[in-house]
Design an enzyme around this catalytic site. Structure first.
Site, mmCIF file in Angstrom:
data_model
loop_
_atom_site.group_PDB
_atom_site.id
_atom_site.type_symbol
_atom_site.label_atom_id
_atom_site.label_comp_id
_atom_site.label_asym_id
_atom_site.label_seq_id
_atom_site.Cartn_x
_atom_site.Cartn_y
_atom_site.Cartn_z
ATOM 1 N N HIS A 132 0.934 -1.246 0.119
ATOM 2 C CA HIS A 132 -0.059 -0.002 0.121
ATOM 3 C C HIS A 132 0.748 1.345 -0.141
ATOM 4 O O HIS A 132 1.956 1.058 0.499
ATOM 5 C CB HIS A 132 -0.781 0.011 1.285
ATOM 6 C CG HIS A 132 -2.037 0.887 1.397
ATOM 7 N ND1 HIS A 132 -1.495 2.345 1.873
ATOM 8 C CD2 HIS A 132 -2.998 0.761 1.419
ATOM 9 C CE1 HIS A 132 -2.541 3.187 1.952
ATOM 10 N NE2 HIS A 132 -3.642 2.245 1.702
ATOM 11 N N ASP A 211 3.512 -3.792 8.010
ATOM 12 C CA ASP A 211 2.295 -3.065 7.910
ATOM 13 C C ASP A 211 1.086 -3.993 8.329
ATOM 14 O O ASP A 211 0.630 -4.984 7.455
ATOM 15 C CB ASP A 211 2.076 -2.417 6.624
ATOM 16 C CG ASP A 211 0.758 -1.794 6.217
ATOM 17 O OD1 ASP A 211 -0.263 -2.006 7.163
ATOM 18 O OD2 ASP A 211 0.691 -1.521 5.055
ATOM 19 N N GLN A 214 -4.165 -4.517 7.569
ATOM 20 C CA GLN A 214 -5.225 -5.529 7.048
ATOM 21 C C GLN A 214 -5.066 -6.693 7.935
ATOM 22 O O GLN A 214 -6.141 -7.504 7.826
ATOM 23 C CB GLN A 214 -5.095 -5.728 5.605
ATOM 24 C CG GLN A 214 -5.277 -4.637 4.678
ATOM 25 C CD GLN A 214 -6.810 -4.225 4.569
ATOM 26 O OE1 GLN A 214 -7.608 -4.880 5.159
ATOM 27 N NE2 GLN A 214 -6.969 -2.850 4.202
ATOM 28 N N LYS A 237 -9.965 0.126 10.984
ATOM 29 C CA LYS A 237 -10.210 -1.078 10.218
ATOM 30 C C LYS A 237 -10.717 -2.329 10.954
ATOM 31 O O LYS A 237 -11.011 -3.244 10.695
ATOM 32 C CB LYS A 237 -9.079 -1.284 9.481
ATOM 33 C CG LYS A 237 -8.776 -0.469 8.308
ATOM 34 C CD LYS A 237 -7.709 -0.700 7.384
ATOM 35 C CE LYS A 237 -7.083 0.166 6.795
ATOM 36 N NZ LYS A 237 -7.989 0.607 5.310
ATOM 37 N N CYS A 378 -4.981 2.687 -3.435
ATOM 38 C CA CYS A 378 -3.607 3.107 -2.953
ATOM 39 C C CYS A 378 -2.343 2.118 -2.936
ATOM 40 O O CYS A 378 -1.685 1.887 -2.500
ATOM 41 C CB CYS A 378 -3.633 3.320 -1.438
ATOM 42 S SG CYS A 378 -5.104 4.716 -1.036
HETATM 43 N N1 PMP Z 1 -1.802 -0.428 4.442
HETATM 44 C C1 PMP Z 1 -2.694 -1.092 4.121
HETATM 45 C C2 PMP Z 1 -2.296 -2.619 3.918
HETATM 46 C C3 PMP Z 1 -3.895 -0.847 4.095
HETATM 47 O O1 PMP Z 1 -4.946 -1.375 3.616
HETATM 48 C C4 PMP Z 1 -4.246 0.763 4.590
HETATM 49 C C5 PMP Z 1 -5.583 1.285 4.536
HETATM 50 N N2 PMP Z 1 -6.090 1.119 3.159
HETATM 51 C C6 PMP Z 1 -3.234 1.562 5.110
HETATM 52 C C7 PMP Z 1 -1.864 0.955 5.109
HETATM 53 C C8 PMP Z 1 -3.249 2.844 5.200
HETATM 54 O O2 PMP Z 1 -4.144 3.034 6.409
HETATM 55 P P1 PMP Z 1 -4.571 4.381 7.134
HETATM 56 O O3 PMP Z 1 -5.269 5.114 5.737
HETATM 57 O O4 PMP Z 1 -5.874 4.206 8.012
HETATM 58 O O5 PMP Z 1 -3.315 4.993 7.503
#
Ligand code: PMP
Length: 428
Positions: A132, A211, A214, A237, A378
């Protein structure tokens, strides 16, 4: 949550769970909401909402400061969430948990603080093709600032990380291995413990940053067992409020790191000339934090704890297997991008309908009250690797029913009817 929400060791009582989520009664375009965009953010249980309202109604005070009862209670509740979260992810100590705004800020904290102090010209930062942007762009900036190089571990046709490549590409110049635990597009789960083992062997001075945006909502997490150095999450999440995330880091690393943001609450002693830093975790929590949402996040962790993360995982494996089997059987015009093996994947399902733009698919489904995500999620570089301009993404959580998979399938049948001519042409 009613105690009946957990039926047996491995079965969630989904109808009971659904009663805790008021939004699931919402009517969208004349249909009861079918919420399949959980990878973007989860819905919220009444228990979390109640905790938030109770805080602002009768508990509001700034923390770590005044010696009055409200402030002491607010501080206690805020710190209680730190303890709950530490237990929830297997962190050895709550002091190793830093509250942030989200995963993005947690990764930026490591990149700015540890990265800029420890990465040098000629070092390598190793990521994966499935990152991401939140776990990619901060490291690109560290590379730009320091002269380090960027390496991306490839994924195979099933969307799984290529471990042979990890053996080949992680080496003595590697300083950072930054890796997503569960892909927000493919749903595939990276073998973190194995990557850590390779990193320790090949690059003893490197850190492994995971990270967990998820994975923490969907898998049992034990950072000590994973063996990584940093683990980043977002509360929103995992049934929690927006505006709260956390970074877990190894105590020795955190204690040696310079502050990220500076100002009030993160200092030891300040003179006109200079400042000493507070011990962890305060050193990394400058200013008044998001007290209300951290406290409410505690209620979300309680909720997941009561269900049991093994049961959560079991439910998601079942609904994902059902979704993949149903969609593959009924919709030959669909392309999928990852393995069906639920041993190594979670409930994020990316797909495309032949020759139909994901935005059109999403719009037609929305007309039936079905919320999925369409776009690049993203993860632009990953979409280049997949050879897809964009993808549709359905993602499941604890309150999703197999009937909702059926509703998705019926919606896709309508897409196939509306776009029959485009679908009949060969793949564009
Ligand atoms: N990493 C992953 C794998 C994600 O799915 C997301 C959210 N879509 C993020 C990072 C970023 O999370 P946040 O927007 O809450 O900072």
């Amino acid at each position: 949550m009613t105690t009946t929400a957990v039926r047996a060791t491995h079965a969630l009582d989904v109808p009971a769970i659904r009663r805790d989520f008021p939004i699931l009664e919402t009517i969208i375009n004349g249909h009861r909401l079918v919420y399949l965009d959980n990878a973007a953010t989860s819905q919220k249980p009444r228990q979390m909402i109640d905790a938030l309202v109770a805080y602002y109604t009768s508990q509001n005070a700034n923390i770590h400061r005044a010696a009055h009862t409200l402030a002491a209670t607010a501080t206690e509740r805020y710190e209680a969430t730190r303890q709950k979260l530490a237990r929830f992810i297997g962190a050895p100590s709550p002091e190793e948990i830093i509250f942030t705004r989200n995963t993005t800020e947690a990764v930026n904290l490591v990149a700015s603080s540890w990265g800029l102090a420890n990465v040098h010209a000629g070092d390598a930062i190793v990521m994966t093709q499935a990152e991401h942007h939140s776990n990619l762009v901060p490291w690109q900036r560290v590379a730009e600032a320091t002269g380090a190089t960027l390496t991306y571990l490839p994924i195979d046709d099933g969307g799984m990380l290529d471990l042979n490549a990890a053996h080949a590409l992680i080496g003595p110049r590697t300083r950072v291995v930054a890796i997503t635990h569960m892909s927000n597009v493919l749903g595939t789960i990276a073998p973190i413990a194995e990557i850590v083992r390779i990193t320790r062997e090949k690059a003893p001075g490197a850190i492994v940053v995971v990270d967990g945006a998820q994975s923490a909502p969907h898998l049992p997490i034990d950072v000590a067992a994973l063996g990584c150095d940093f683990f980043a999450i977002s509360a929103h999440k995992m049934l929690g409020p927006t505006g709260v995330g956390a970074l877990w880091g190894r105590r020795d690393l955190l204690e040696a790191m310079p502050p990220f943001l500076s100002g009030g609450s993160m200092v030891g002693h300040v003179t006109f000339e200079s400042t000493t830093w507070a011990p962890i975790p305060q050193r990394f929590e400058a200013g008044t934090p998001n007290i209300a949402d951290v406290i409410a996040f505690g209620a979300s962790i309680d909720y997941l704890d009561a269900l049991g993360m093994d049961a959560v995982r079991h439910h998601e494996r079942e609904i994902t297997a059902y979704a993949l089997a149903t969609l593959r059987a009924r919709h030959p015009a669909l392309t999928f991008y990852a393995t069906d093996d639920t041993n190594v994947r979670g409930g994020v399902v990316a797909f495309n309908v032949r020759n139909v733009h994901p935005h059109d698919v999403s719009e037609l489904l929305d007309g039936r009250g079905i919320a999925i995500r369409a776009g690049q999620h993203c993860a632009h570089p990953l979409h280049t690797v997949l050879g897809a301009v964009a993808t549709c993404r359905a993602s499941f959580y604890i309150y999703n029913l197999s009937e909702e998979v059926d509703a998705l399938s019926e919606g896709l049948a309508e897409v196939e009817k509306v776009f029959a001519r485009a679908i009949a042409r060969p793949q564009a």
